[in-house]
Design an enzyme around this catalytic site. Structure first.
Site, PDB file in Angstrom:
ATOM      1  N   HIS A  50      51.863   0.370  24.379  1.00 53.14           N
ATOM      2  CA  HIS A  50      51.371   1.045  23.190  1.00 53.14           C
ATOM      3  C   HIS A  50      51.782   2.513  23.195  1.00 53.14           C
ATOM      4  O   HIS A  50      52.285   3.040  24.190  1.00 53.14           O
ATOM      5  CB  HIS A  50      49.856   0.906  23.108  1.00 53.14           C
ATOM      6  CG  HIS A  50      49.393  -0.465  22.742  1.00 53.14           C
ATOM      7  ND1 HIS A  50      48.078  -0.768  22.458  1.00 53.14           N
ATOM      8  CD2 HIS A  50      50.084  -1.633  22.603  1.00 53.14           C
ATOM      9  CE1 HIS A  50      47.972  -2.057  22.167  1.00 53.14           C
ATOM     10  NE2 HIS A  50      49.172  -2.605  22.257  1.00 53.14           N
ATOM     11  N   GLU A  52      50.090   5.303  23.241  1.00 56.94           N
ATOM     12  CA  GLU A  52      49.425   6.177  24.197  1.00 56.94           C
ATOM     13  C   GLU A  52      50.053   6.058  25.587  1.00 56.94           C
ATOM     14  O   GLU A  52      50.233   7.058  26.288  1.00 56.94           O
ATOM     15  CB  GLU A  52      47.934   5.835  24.278  1.00 56.94           C
ATOM     16  CG  GLU A  52      47.184   6.032  22.970  1.00 56.94           C
ATOM     17  CD  GLU A  52      47.114   4.775  22.120  1.00 56.94           C
ATOM     18  OE1 GLU A  52      46.108   4.583  21.425  1.00 56.94           O
ATOM     19  OE2 GLU A  52      48.086   3.977  22.137  1.00 56.94           O
ATOM     20  N   CYS A  79      42.974   1.274  21.286  1.00 56.54           N
ATOM     21  CA  CYS A  79      42.365  -0.048  21.453  1.00 56.54           C
ATOM     22  C   CYS A  79      41.384  -0.039  22.618  1.00 56.54           C
ATOM     23  O   CYS A  79      41.498   0.747  23.555  1.00 56.54           O
ATOM     24  CB  CYS A  79      43.441  -1.111  21.659  1.00 56.54           C
ATOM     25  SG  CYS A  79      44.458  -0.882  23.127  1.00 56.54           S
ATOM     26  N   CYS A  88      43.923   0.949  25.776  1.00 56.30           N
ATOM     27  CA  CYS A  88      44.400   2.333  25.844  1.00 56.30           C
ATOM     28  C   CYS A  88      43.245   3.308  26.049  1.00 56.30           C
ATOM     29  O   CYS A  88      43.427   4.373  26.640  1.00 56.30           O
ATOM     30  CB  CYS A  88      45.165   2.681  24.573  1.00 56.30           C
ATOM     31  SG  CYS A  88      46.761   1.826  24.439  1.00 56.30           S
ATOM     32  N   ALA A 158      64.885  -7.664 -10.292  1.00 58.73           N
ATOM     33  CA  ALA A 158      65.877  -6.823 -10.960  1.00 58.73           C
ATOM     34  C   ALA A 158      66.064  -7.343 -12.377  1.00 58.73           C
ATOM     35  O   ALA A 158      66.120  -8.558 -12.602  1.00 58.73           O
ATOM     36  CB  ALA A 158      67.202  -6.854 -10.199  1.00 58.73           C
ATOM     37  N   ARG A 188      63.683  -6.090   3.255  1.00 53.25           N
ATOM     38  CA  ARG A 188      63.468  -7.403   3.866  1.00 53.25           C
ATOM     39  C   ARG A 188      63.279  -7.291   5.383  1.00 53.25           C
ATOM     40  O   ARG A 188      62.454  -7.978   5.980  1.00 53.25           O
ATOM     41  CB  ARG A 188      64.652  -8.324   3.574  1.00 53.25           C
ATOM     42  CG  ARG A 188      64.785  -8.764   2.130  1.00 53.25           C
ATOM     43  CD  ARG A 188      66.028  -9.624   1.954  1.00 53.25           C
ATOM     44  NE  ARG A 188      66.205 -10.080   0.578  1.00 53.25           N
ATOM     45  CZ  ARG A 188      67.234 -10.808   0.156  1.00 53.25           C
ATOM     46  NH1 ARG A 188      68.191 -11.165   1.028  1.00 53.25           N
ATOM     47  NH2 ARG A 188      67.326 -11.179  -1.098  1.00 53.25           N
ATOM     48  N   LEU A 208      68.306 -15.259   1.546  1.00 51.16           N
ATOM     49  CA  LEU A 208      67.117 -14.439   1.825  1.00 51.16           C
ATOM     50  C   LEU A 208      67.145 -13.836   3.227  1.00 51.16           C
ATOM     51  O   LEU A 208      66.132 -13.796   3.924  1.00 51.16           O
ATOM     52  CB  LEU A 208      65.836 -15.264   1.626  1.00 51.16           C
ATOM     53  CG  LEU A 208      65.647 -15.885   0.238  1.00 51.16           C
ATOM     54  CD1 LEU A 208      64.335 -16.661   0.179  1.00 51.16           C
ATOM     55  CD2 LEU A 208      65.691 -14.825  -0.852  1.00 51.16           C
ATOM     56  N   GLY A 288      61.471 -16.119  -9.523  1.00 51.20           N
ATOM     57  CA  GLY A 288      61.691 -15.980 -10.949  1.00 51.20           C
ATOM     58  C   GLY A 288      60.425 -15.542 -11.666  1.00 51.20           C
ATOM     59  O   GLY A 288      59.379 -15.294 -11.057  1.00 51.20           O
ATOM     60  N   SER A 294      52.649 -15.620 -11.838  1.00 52.09           N
ATOM     61  CA  SER A 294      51.491 -16.303 -11.274  1.00 52.09           C
ATOM     62  C   SER A 294      50.778 -15.425 -10.252  1.00 52.09           C
ATOM     63  O   SER A 294      49.541 -15.469 -10.137  1.00 52.09           O
ATOM     64  CB  SER A 294      51.909 -17.637 -10.638  1.00 52.09           C
ATOM     65  OG  SER A 294      52.699 -17.438  -9.479  1.00 52.09           O
TER      66      SER A 294
END
Length: 348
Positions: A50, A52, A79, A88, A158, A188, A208, A288, A294
């Site tokens: 981490h 720290e 944490c 940590c 787009a 992405r 994708l 789309g 939705s």
């Protein structure tokens, strides 16, 4: 001492972990002795040390004597539990660090104030909520996931200058320019998953992936109720795993995970529950108009990016989605012919 200066540096460092630490949060840490930075660190990779730990380790031998006299700045509450690494908070206590300045509290159930309490109980001075909003924004995906029990959802499309996303009969057309396309692939690489509807997978045949940017490919998702996609569809290639939600079967075939839906009339809540169970903290929806709309109808969105090519007129075709009137316009920028506008859900 100007705490915000050093907390801003923590946030800068934390961003270096973008796309590499999820589902953990991005965290940066800075050690300061009398306004001099003697150590810096950030969470670099999921499962690794981490921020720290890296910050303390970065202190030069000649400065180690100053650790017990210095202030530790960290963008997120340390944490207090054993996960892939030890707590940590315990490390801070063991190093007799007298003061800790924190950007914001960690709402993860195993932390959620316990780290701060542990430090205070050990006699350490704790200063909270320095650049709190910036610290919260830094890990908006992480906080959304744990607060709302679903991924952070980004809608993106787009459209032409006259408001179309495709030609007639869903015929695909390249709308974004090459610079914007590279920006999209960068986006992405920073998110956990990406989704399109069956029509987009069928007509556009997208892979994708992040092939135009150096970074990890996201998990790919589509809804193909009757399993009509070809076995050779680009979304099924071996570049990354894919989840296919359908009404027919469940199972795994190489990198393709088939997930059978219980109720085909209420798909999105099921999908959100499954992604939450699988610890997927962020989702880009590039589908789309029907799929994107939705998500608006269900109010399942946090940010939206609309790319408009000012030099393209299609005259007719598939109309772009309609963004809710309550959406908050955040920022706008241009990439040659393309204008990108970012919106935020006012309820996020």
């Amino acid at each position: 001492m100007e705490h915000s200066i050093f907390m801003n540096r923590c946030i800068e460092l934390a961003k270096l972990g973008a796309g590499k630490v999820a589902p953990n949060p991005m965290v940066g840490a800075v050690f300061v002795y009398e306004d001099r930075i003697i150590g810096e660190g950030y969470h670099q990779l999921f499962g690794a040390a981490h921020a720290e730990v890296n910050c303390i380790a970065a202190v030069n031998d000649s400065d180690k004597v100053l650790i017990s006299k210095s202030t530790l700045y960290v963008s997120l509450e340390p944490c207090a539990h054993y996960g892939k690494t030890p707590p940590c908070a315990d490390l801070i206590i063991a190093n007799k660090i007298p003061r800790v300045v924190i950007g914001c509290k960690d709402i993860f159930s195993k932390v959620n104030g316990f780290g701060i309490k542990k430090l205070k109980d050990a006699g350490i001075e704790v200063i909270e909520n320095v650049l709190q909003q910036q610290a919260l924004d830094l890990n908006k995906r992480f906080f959304c996931f744990h607060k709302n029990k679903r991924p952070f959802i980004i809608l993106k499309w787009a459209e032409s200058a006259d408001g179309y996303i495709a030609k007639k009969n869903n015929e695909a057309v390249a709308i974004s320019n090459s610079i914007t396309t590279h920006w999209v692939h960068k986006m992405r690489a920073e998110e956990a998953a990406i989704m399109v509807g069956a029509n987009t997978a069928l007509y556009d045949n997208p892979a994708l992936t992040t092939r135009k940017w150096a970074g990890q490919n996201p998990l790919r998702i589509t809804i193909d109720k009757n399993l009509e996609l070809s076995p050779t569809a680009a979304i099924k290639n071996n570049d990354a795993p894919v989840f296919i939600f359908n009404q027919i079967k469940s199972g795994v075939e190489e990198n393709v995970h088939y997930i059978r839906m219980e109720n085909s009339h209420d798909v999105l809540p099921q999908l959100m529950n499954i992604l939450y169970e699988k610890n997927i903290q962020s989702l880009i929806v590039e589908g789309g108009t029907q799929l994107l709309q939705s998500f608006f109808y269900k109010n399942l969105w946090d940010e939206c990016f609309i790319i408009t090519n000012s030099s393209m007129q299609l005259q007719q075709g598939v109309s772009a989605p309609v963004i809710p009137a309550t959406a908050i316009r955040k920022q706008e920028w241009n990439h040659q012919t393309d204008t990108i506008i970012q919106y935020q859900n006012q309820q996020s």
